[in-house]
Design a protein around this motif. Structure first.
Motif, mmCIF file in Angstrom:
data_model
loop_
_atom_site.group_PDB
_atom_site.id
_atom_site.type_symbol
_atom_site.label_atom_id
_atom_site.label_comp_id
_atom_site.label_asym_id
_atom_site.label_seq_id
_atom_site.Cartn_x
_atom_site.Cartn_y
_atom_site.Cartn_z
ATOM 1 N N TYR A 59 12.013 1.012 -4.504
ATOM 2 C CA TYR A 59 11.163 0.703 -4.889
ATOM 3 C C TYR A 59 10.813 -0.372 -6.260
ATOM 4 C CZ TYR A 59 5.605 -0.479 -6.803
ATOM 5 O OH TYR A 59 4.825 -0.513 -7.337
ATOM 6 N N VAL B 207 10.892 -4.643 -6.234
ATOM 7 C CA VAL B 207 9.961 -4.846 -7.843
ATOM 8 C C VAL B 207 10.607 -5.530 -8.692
ATOM 9 C CG1 VAL B 207 8.209 -4.337 -10.185
ATOM 10 C CG2 VAL B 207 8.385 -2.991 -7.587
ATOM 11 N N TRP C 161 0.912 -0.700 -2.595
ATOM 12 C CA TRP C 161 2.006 -1.724 -3.957
ATOM 13 C C TRP C 161 3.571 -1.245 -2.654
ATOM 14 C CZ3 TRP C 161 2.291 -5.934 -6.142
ATOM 15 C CH2 TRP C 161 0.594 -6.514 -6.978
ATOM 16 N N VAL D 35 6.201 -4.472 -1.550
ATOM 17 C CA VAL D 35 7.241 -4.570 -1.876
ATOM 18 C C VAL D 35 8.583 -4.364 -1.416
ATOM 19 C CG1 VAL D 35 9.243 -3.538 -3.031
ATOM 20 C CG2 VAL D 35 6.709 -4.099 -4.167
ATOM 21 N N TRP E 116 10.238 -7.629 0.352
ATOM 22 C CA TRP E 116 11.599 -7.644 -0.497
ATOM 23 C C TRP E 116 13.230 -6.835 0.295
ATOM 24 C CZ3 TRP E 116 14.178 -9.654 -4.072
ATOM 25 C CH2 TRP E 116 15.390 -10.065 -4.378
#
Length: 905
Positions: A214, A218, A269, A273, A277
């Protein structure tokens, strides 16, 4: 559009670099920093060339050993490395700030305020000043000549997500089932960091509760946003960031409000993410970056090789030698050469500056005003991105996003592109006649025959590219790779070729080719495989037929030529190469590097110059691709958010309601949005974002998919020359030393073909050489369609002729001249004739809308009405042309009558 003969001195190479710096805000590095950027750029290009040649397996074959594999990457890993290279180059080439931005100015005001408030001797004032000095040292680069500590830190951080993805792919793959927070945390992955993580957690920041994956996701997203801000501006960065924020909090939009259709389901979140990504279906590493890896980069690199080979200068010289002596010849040559180079470079700004350095001074010298000269160059350069077969980077995105074969895309785009450049040609011709601008003296122009003999081989890569794509039907990345090999082979051959080496050089190449073919016939493999078989390696082969062996050996002809030519150059490194005319940048790089290593005489060494050409091309291609890769990476977030949030159907419904169900309104709104989103933004980013938002409404309105995508592309290209952010036009004004806003307005007017032509092919798909039975069932026109007269004449022939006549009428409207000066009323009539000839559906749809308002249903867009309106437009054009021709004849007669006779005082 006045005639002017102000200063016509061409820009030097240094002035071009300074202008590009100013427009693109790009650094001009020297010394060790320049070497570092070059090494990273060359590595980036080498990585992409390997992928184009060998896909995602990194290994090879050695005699006695056989095949071996060093690395074998998954697509996500390759895409991440691709983006990481671009991030590193972005942080090296573009500064965080020059100190003149909004935030920098506000922070810079703190020091004077502290001195005024507390005095210069105050400890607080001195502390603020030292802090300011530290910030300026760490982050600011006002001179665009140094890499700051902040850049170094961001480069290091850029490596972390790439390293994690490259080494922990199985862990990322499992996160699809376990969730991204099911992966170990930072201190569990690196126990040495546990004290630091726990110390941060004690401050209330739960760093110990989030996974390392994570954190890396980010970090990757934040780095992409920062690289986007640096390379492409605050606008695109803000747009992408707002979509990320919307993905998390878009559910808070009240569903009973005017924007209720934009409300989405809540999302964490972690999922956002992961999707943005770590997946190839949505987000940064999705289709846009895939297209960049597979197609865009290799063709940008091909353009760089072709430009550095000297092909750009040769093509410009060729265009001038053919048209330079005619009325308006320099401007006509600029239209042709700038369009060609714009097709390859994919950058309107860079092409305007580099090509314009040659073309604009000659246009000014012939009599065109600086503003008109800069406008012609910028308009033609931006139009190059719609010119097949390369079309900048857009063609490859269209291929991937529409699923249309590449040959079909470039066939469809051909006639509209020709129409645009025909319109440019018409306008510069009318301007030349209006202002009495002739051509240049033949003595000042290259001889066309001599020029053709000296550089005909530059056409070979283009011909080969068309063969690979259209006839052989190779994959796009393989065609790009083979074309790059052909450029290198040609330049190697030219470097080793002269009167003395001609026979042995060509003979050696032929001998090795025949040996390669014989190896295929005898052993079923090439010479390298034959060596392996002879040394006892296990090589599974099957003998080729003679024809098959000849074709297989022909596929290796480029490599054979490179190796044989290299052998000749090693044997005679100072060989005289009369045909080798590399780009000035290559020779400058050769001189700098030779001087740097203490051997300046190498700068004239043919072998050294050829090696510099290869490396400089790889470096230049990487620099050009950096902004494109960052753009597609950032823009991929928008369709990613639309996909993972389920926004698509709601957004389509909202756009449909705003347009009121009118196709004309929808197309107009799409065009305006394309220009607004494209201002100051690369074409690729604009295209990706707008297709994600507007493709569905256009398809639902009845526009078939390829026409919808080309419509968005054409309108988006207008942004480069549309005030007040007309970046290409401003670059042209800089080269021409002209007034910026006047140049931008002129360039916008010259580019109006990009507005009407898309409407024409949306309503008449035959212009794209496409037959549409339904939105799902359409195809490129074949012989059977051509012989179907009931289809071909009304759906193809008439619209195509109408488009070209309409473009001609539009040119007369914009310049205000055709044989004689056109009155304002006449210009209005020409514009009406242009619309009726090109897009008669526009007045018909307006009439239908008016009738609908009064409750009268109608369906007027039928062939009988459209062809009648085209006939009216043709009659108007003929009548106006006849009137202007008659007026011109009358003015000429009056001038002859009033002229004094010979001998009169």
């Amino acid at each position: 559009m006045s005639v002017d003969n102000r200063d016509t001195n061409a820009l030097s190479e240094e002035e071009q670099e300074e202008l590009l710096q100013e427009v693109e805000r790009r650094r001009s590095l020297q010394g060790a920093a320049l070497v570092l950027v070059a090494l990273i750029g060359i590595s980036f290009s080498a990585f992409q060339m390997w992928i184009a040649a060998r896909t995602y397996r990194f290994g090879g074959t050695l005699p006695g050993i056989g095949e071996f594999t060093l690395l074998s990457f998954q697509p996500l890993q390759v895409y991440t490395v691709h983006v990481t290279f671009a991030l590193i180059l972005a942080f090296l080439l573009f500064p965080a700030s020059r100190g003149d931005g909004f935030v920098a100015r506000r922070l810079g005001a703190i020091e004077p305020a502290a001195r005024d408030r507390f005095g210069t001797e105050s400890a607080l004032t001195r502390g603020i000043e030292r802090l300011g000095d530290g910030v300026r040292w760490a982050a600011l680069d006002p001179s665009l000549r140094r890499i700051t500590p902040l850049d170094a830190a961001l480069i290091f951080l850029s490596l972390l997500p790439a390293y994690y993805t490259a080494t922990s792919y199985s862990e990322i793959d499992r996160s699809a089932l376990r969730g991204i927070h099911g992966i170990p945390a930072l201190h569990e992955t690196y126990p040495v960091l546990e004290p630091l993580v726990m110390a941060i957690a004690s401050l209330g920041i739960p760093l110990d509760e989030v996974s390392y994956a994570y954190l890396m996701g980010v970090l990757g997203l934040l780095l992409v946003l920062e690289a986007t801000r640096r390379t492409l501006g605050f606008l695109l960065m803000s747009l992408v960031a707002s979509f990320i924020v919307y993905a998390r909090w878009g559910y808070l939009i009240p569903r009973d409000s005017a924007l209720g259709t934009l409300a989405i389901q809540p999302e964490s979140w972690g999922n956002i993410v992961r999707n943005l990504w770590y997946t190839t279906e949505a987000g940064v590493m999705s289709t846009p970056v895939e297209v960049s890896v597979r197609f865009i980069y290799i063709f940008i690199l091909f353009g760089a090789f072709l430009e550095m080979s000297g092909a750009g200068k040769w093509f410009i010289d060729m265009a001038y030698s053919l048209t330079g002596t005619r009325e308006g010849g320099p401007a006509k040559a600029s239209v042709v050469s700038s369009g060609f180079m714009g097709m390859l470079s994919g950058s309107s700004i860079a092409n305007t500056v580099t090509t314009g350095a040659f073309t604009i001074p000659l246009m000014k010298r012939s009599g065109y005003s600086p503003e008109f000269s800069g406008a012609v160059e910028s308009s033609s350069s931006s139009g190059g991105q719609m010119l097949p077969p390369v079309m900048g980077a857009a063609a490859f995105l269209i291929v991937e996003l529409t699923g249309t074969p590449y040959p079909d895309v470039i066939i469809a785009a051909t006639l509209p592109a020709i129409a645009f450049f025909f319109g440019m040609w018409v306008m510069v011709h009318f301007e030349a006649i209006r202002a009495g601008i002739g051509g240049l003296p033949r003595a000042e122009l290259p001889d066309p025959r001599s020029n053709l003999r000296a550089g005909w081989f530059y056409l070979v890569p283009i011909i080969l590219l068309l063969y690979f794509l259209m006839i052989a039907r190779f994959s796009i990345n393989r065609a790009g790779w083979l074309t790059i090999v052909s450029v290198i082979a040609l330049l190697a051959l030219v470097a080793a070729y002269n009167e003395r080496t001609r026979v042995p050089l060509l003979g050696a190449i032929t001998a090795v080719y025949l040996a390669q073919a014989a190896a295929f016939v005898t052993f079923g493999t090439g010479l390298l495989g034959t060596v392996q078989a002879v040394t006892g390696a296990d090589v599974a082969t099957e003998a080729y037929s003679l024809g098959g062996a000849a074709m297989a050996a022909a596929g290796d002809l480029g490599t054979i030529t490179i190796l044989v030519s290299a052998a000749f150059l090693v044997a005679r490194p100072n060989i005289h190469a009369p045909l080798l005319e590399l780009d000035d940048e290559v020779d400058s790089a050769a001189k700098r590097s030779a001087t740097a290593i203490g051997r300046p005489q190498l700068a004239t060494n043919t072998a050294y110059r050829l090696g510099t050409f290869v490396l400089k091309s790889m470096d230049s291609g990487a620099r050009t691709a950096t902004t494109v890769v960052v753009a597609v990476a950032a823009a991929g977030v928008v369709p990613g958010v639309i996909s993972i949030s389920g926004l698509g159907p709601n957004l389509a419904a909202l756009i449909g309601s705003v347009s009121g169900g009118s196709m004309l309104v929808l197309l107009t709104l799409t065009g305006i949005a394309s220009i607004l989103f494209g201002m100051g933004m690369p074409t690729t980013a604009m295209y990706i974002i707008l297709v994600a938002m507007l493709e569905t409404p256009l398809l639902e309105a009845g526009v078939f998919v390829l026409a919808a995508h080309l419509f968005i592309l054409y309108w988006g290209l207008m942004a480069d020359v549309t005030p007040p952010v007309a970046v290409a036009a401003f670059a042209g004004a800089g080269v021409a030393k002209a007034e910026e806003m006047k140049t931008a307005v002129t360039a916008f007017l010259l580019s109006l073909n990009k507005v009407l032509v898309p409407f024409a092919f949306v309503f008449s798909p035959g212009i794209l050489l496409i037959r549409v039975e339904s939105l799902e069932n359409w195809w490129i026109i074949g012989w059977a369609d051509i012989t179907d007269v009931g289809f071909f004449v009304p759906d193809v022939v008439i619209p195509v002729i109408g488009m070209f006549l309409g473009v001609y009428a539009l040119g007369a409207t914009i310049i205000g001249y055709q044989y004689s000066k056109i009155t304002p009323t006449g210009r209005g009539l020409y514009s009406i004739a242009s619309i009726l000839l090109m897009v008669p559906e526009i007045p018909i749809l307006i009439a239908e809308g008016i009738l609908a308002l009064v409750g009268v249903p109608s369906a007027l867009t039928v062939f009988e009405i459209t062809v009648s309106l085209r006939a009216v437009g043709l009659a108007m054009l003929v009548a106006l042309t006849y009137r202007n021709r008659s007026r011109a004849d009358l003015e000429e007669t009056d001038a002859e009558t009033t002229a004094p006779a010979a001998g009169d005082a």
